[in-house]
Scaffold this motif. Structure first.
Motif, short mmCIF file in Angstrom:
data_model
loop_
_atom_site.label_atom_id
_atom_site.label_comp_id
_atom_site.label_asym_id
_atom_site.label_seq_id
_atom_site.Cartn_x
_atom_site.Cartn_y
_atom_site.Cartn_z
N LYS A 1 0.83 -1.22 0.00
CA LYS A 1 0.00 0.00 0.00
C LYS A 1 0.86 1.27 0.00
N ILE A 2 2.18 1.11 0.01
CA ILE A 2 3.08 2.26 0.10
C ILE A 2 3.25 2.92 -1.26
N ASP A 3 3.16 4.25 -1.28
CA ASP A 3 3.43 5.03 -2.49
C ASP A 3 4.93 5.28 -2.57
N MET A 4 5.63 4.52 -3.41
CA MET A 4 7.09 4.59 -3.49
C MET A 4 7.59 5.85 -4.20
N LYS A 5 6.69 6.62 -4.80
CA LYS A 5 7.13 7.76 -5.61
C LYS A 5 7.18 9.08 -4.84
N LYS A 6 7.05 9.02 -3.54
CA LYS A 6 7.02 10.27 -2.76
C LYS A 6 8.35 10.99 -2.84
N GLU A 7 8.25 12.33 -2.90
CA GLU A 7 9.46 13.15 -2.94
C GLU A 7 9.16 14.50 -2.31
N VAL A 8 10.19 15.31 -2.12
CA VAL A 8 10.05 16.62 -1.48
C VAL A 8 10.79 17.65 -2.31
N ARG A 9 10.23 18.86 -2.40
CA ARG A 9 10.88 19.93 -3.16
C ARG A 9 12.13 20.39 -2.43
N LYS A 10 13.11 20.89 -3.17
CA LYS A 10 14.39 21.27 -2.58
C LYS A 10 14.23 22.34 -1.51
N GLN A 11 13.40 23.35 -1.75
CA GLN A 11 13.22 24.43 -0.78
C GLN A 11 12.60 23.90 0.51
N ASP A 12 11.57 23.05 0.35
CA ASP A 12 10.94 22.44 1.53
C ASP A 12 11.94 21.58 2.29
N TYR A 13 12.76 20.86 1.54
CA TYR A 13 13.78 20.01 2.15
C TYR A 13 14.75 20.84 2.97
N ASP A 14 15.26 21.91 2.39
CA ASP A 14 16.23 22.78 3.09
C ASP A 14 15.62 23.37 4.35
N ASP A 15 14.37 23.83 4.25
CA ASP A 15 13.71 24.45 5.41
C ASP A 15 13.50 23.43 6.53
N ARG A 16 13.03 22.23 6.16
CA ARG A 16 12.77 21.20 7.18
C ARG A 16 14.07 20.74 7.83
N MET A 17 15.07 20.52 7.01
CA MET A 17 16.33 20.00 7.55
C MET A 17 16.99 21.00 8.49
N ALA A 18 16.89 22.27 8.20
CA ALA A 18 17.49 23.28 9.07
C ALA A 18 16.90 23.19 10.48
N HIS A 19 15.59 22.98 10.54
CA HIS A 19 14.92 22.84 11.84
C HIS A 19 15.24 21.49 12.48
N LEU A 20 15.12 20.41 11.68
CA LEU A 20 15.28 19.06 12.22
C LEU A 20 16.68 18.81 12.76
N GLU A 21 17.69 19.31 12.08
CA GLU A 21 19.07 19.07 12.52
C GLU A 21 19.36 19.75 13.86
N ILE A 22 18.85 20.98 14.01
CA ILE A 22 19.03 21.67 15.30
C ILE A 22 18.30 20.93 16.41
N ARG A 23 17.08 20.50 16.11
CA ARG A 23 16.27 19.82 17.12
C ARG A 23 16.87 18.47 17.51
N MET A 24 17.45 17.77 16.54
CA MET A 24 18.09 16.47 16.83
C MET A 24 19.20 16.65 17.86
N GLY A 25 20.02 17.66 17.66
CA GLY A 25 21.11 17.92 18.61
C GLY A 25 20.60 18.26 20.00
N GLU A 26 19.54 19.07 20.05
CA GLU A 26 18.95 19.43 21.34
C GLU A 26 18.40 18.21 22.07
N LEU A 27 17.70 17.36 21.33
CA LEU A 27 17.08 16.19 21.94
C LEU A 27 18.12 15.17 22.39
N GLN A 28 19.21 15.04 21.64
CA GLN A 28 20.27 14.15 22.09
C GLN A 28 20.81 14.58 23.46
N ARG A 29 20.99 15.90 23.62
CA ARG A 29 21.50 16.41 24.90
C ARG A 29 20.47 16.20 26.02
N GLN A 30 19.19 16.42 25.71
CA GLN A 30 18.15 16.23 26.72
C GLN A 30 18.03 14.77 27.14
#
Length: 482
Positions: free
Chosen positions: A4-33
């Motif tokens: 049932k999985i849609d294998m064709k999913k993808e993300v636009r470059k701008q959305d990717y850059d915006d999400r990753m900027a937030h996610l990478e910072i949050r990953m580091g914070e959560l590791q410390r917590q």
């Protein structure tokens, strides 16, 4: 699930850059917590061959402090792995509190090979999540066409062609068969405590966004949900003490004795047989685990000595168990015992055992009521796995009465070379004799199984007890070794 999985999913470059900027910072914070709150984390990567596990793991760990995580590549077994119970190679690599361990392939290989069942995997993961660990599982999915394309590209490159073999191409041809196999595995092991996240892994930007988002969400939930355990929650209550009281110990006849001459004759015969069996044990690669529990001064050391007197010291280890140290406390309570389980053909003799969780830790309040109550099933599952893996597991309770214990305590105090054996703690524990008796009774009732039954040893007579232990060990090994 997978079909049932849609294998064709993808993300636009701008959305990717915006999400990753937030996610990478949050990953580091959560590791410390998580480190501060002592939350252990296991992240598992499974999936089709050439689905990008290595690439995506590398991308996921970039925001993390490298001192706080470790990546294990688990596809190939070492010689030591093959000589231990199946879960040994994984249990011994589980993280301490506050650390992150990442597995490129995992215990799920055992389901594929028919070594373990889905139920065993659920039990394996449950003992960790019940203990406060976060278990995050990713399955990387790609299409048959994409898999073939990636394998061809790997094979064309001189530096990566070693990563692809004929078996991989055979599996690609049987893609639908493996799709069904993986689908069944995911459905059977997708639990509320350790759910699967299927990652559509054709488009790498989409895949890493989904992986990081899942990790961040799970860690945020763990940090928010954590509560401190306080008070003496592990103490035995009146309600507990009347539960499952079958009077196991009250039915033991402690008047049984053995004359010295008969003792010498039997010991000589049994030790000779034991020496022969120890050699057979090594040649036939049968691991043996002897677990000794009992009252203080119950004669554990004397019984162990009569077993080891006649066997090759290179083929056994006596493991004395004391209070856990700081490293051991940082892991699941069973971790330090898995570390000491013997390889095939060897014997491990435990002087005190994993049953401390339901005895001293229960009575003294070192474990919460929830912790020691769930330990019964965790221990039964562990012992069943050891036996299924080919081990002989024998458990002994060295039983004496309160008067005999007092007599032995006084003898130790009055004998200079034995004074080291007696401490103020031993005398203090006598004050809780009834509480310990109730805990022992429940332990025997709940954990004497067909795989690993308890042997209650009448130990008021040291000579009788030593011979009975030897007889049980010799008879059990003679039954197994041919």
């Amino acid at each position: 699930m997978l079909d049932k999985i849609d294998m064709k999913k993808e993300v636009r470059k701008q959305d990717y850059d915006d999400r990753m900027a937030h996610l990478e910072i949050r990953m580091g914070e959560l590791q410390r917590q998580c480190k501060e709150k002592k939350i252990p984390i296991m992240i598992v990567f499974e999936g089709f061959e050439a689905s990008g596990k290595g690439t995506l793991i590398n991308k996921m760990i970039q925001p993390l402090d490298p001192r706080g995580f470790k990546v294990y590549t688990m596809e190939k077994e070492t010689e030591a792995d093959t000589m231990h119970p199946y879960f040994w190679r994984y249990f011994t690599k589980t993280p301490a509190k506050g650390r992150i361990h990442i597995f490129d392939r995992s215990w799920y290989q055992g389901i594929e090979k028919g070594i373990i069942t889905a139920e065993e995997v659920r039990q394996f993961e449950r003992q960790f999540t019940d203990d406060g660990m976060v278990v995050i599982k990713f399955f990387l999915a790609i299409t048959q066409k994409e898999q073939k394309k990636r394998m061809d590209n790997l094979k064309k490159n001189a530096s990566t062609k070693w990563r692809v073999n004929e078996e991989d191409y055979r599996k690609n041809k049987d893609y639908d068969k493996y799709l069904k196999k993986y689908d069944d595995m995911l459905i059977q092991t997708d639990t509320s405590n350790a759910p699967w996240t299927v990652v559509e892994a054709i488009e790498k930007k989409y895949a890493i966004c989904k992986i990081l988002t899942t990790v961040v969400n799970r860690l945020e939930a763990a940090v928010s949900a954590q509560k401190k355990v306080s008070g003496n929650a592990g103490s035995v209550t009146e309600e507990d003490s009347e539960d499952l009281q079958n009077g196991v110990l009250q039915g033991i006849d402690l008047s049984l004795t053995l004359e010295p001459e008969e003792y010498k004759k039997k010991r000589k015969d049994l030790q000779k047989r034991m020496e022969i069996l120890h050699n057979k044990m090594y040649l036939q690669r049968v691991p043996v685990i002897l677990a000794f529990e009992g009252w203080d001064a119950g004669g554990k050391g004397g019984a162990i000595k009569r077993i080891t007197q006649c066997i090759d010291p290179r083929g056994y280890e006596v493991v004395p168990i004391a209070s856990p140290n700081d490293i051991e406390k940082a892991h699941h309570y069973l971790w330090r015992f898995w570390e000491k389980f013997p390889k095939d053909g060897h014997m491990a003799i435990f002087d005190r055992t994993w049953y401390g969780r339901v005895l001293v830790e229960r009575v003294e309040g070192f474990a919460t009521e929830e912790e020691w109550k769930r330990a019964y099933s965790e221990i039964n599952n562990m012992e069943a796995h050891l036996v299924k893996s080919g081990a002989v597991v024998l458990k002994f309770w060295m039983h004496i009465d309160k008067e005999e214990q007092e007599k032995r305590f006084k003898q130790r105090q009055e004998t200079p070379e034995k004074q080291w054996k007696i401490t103020d703690e031993d005398w203090r524990n006598r004050e809780k004799w009834e509480e310990y008796e109730k805990a022992i009774d429940e332990m025997v009732v709940r954990t004497s199984t067909g795989d690993a039954p308890w042997h209650i040893i009448e130990a008021n007579s040291k000579l009788y007890a030593r011979i009975k232990v030897l007889e049980i060990v010799v008879e059990a090994l003679e039954k197994v070794l041919k």
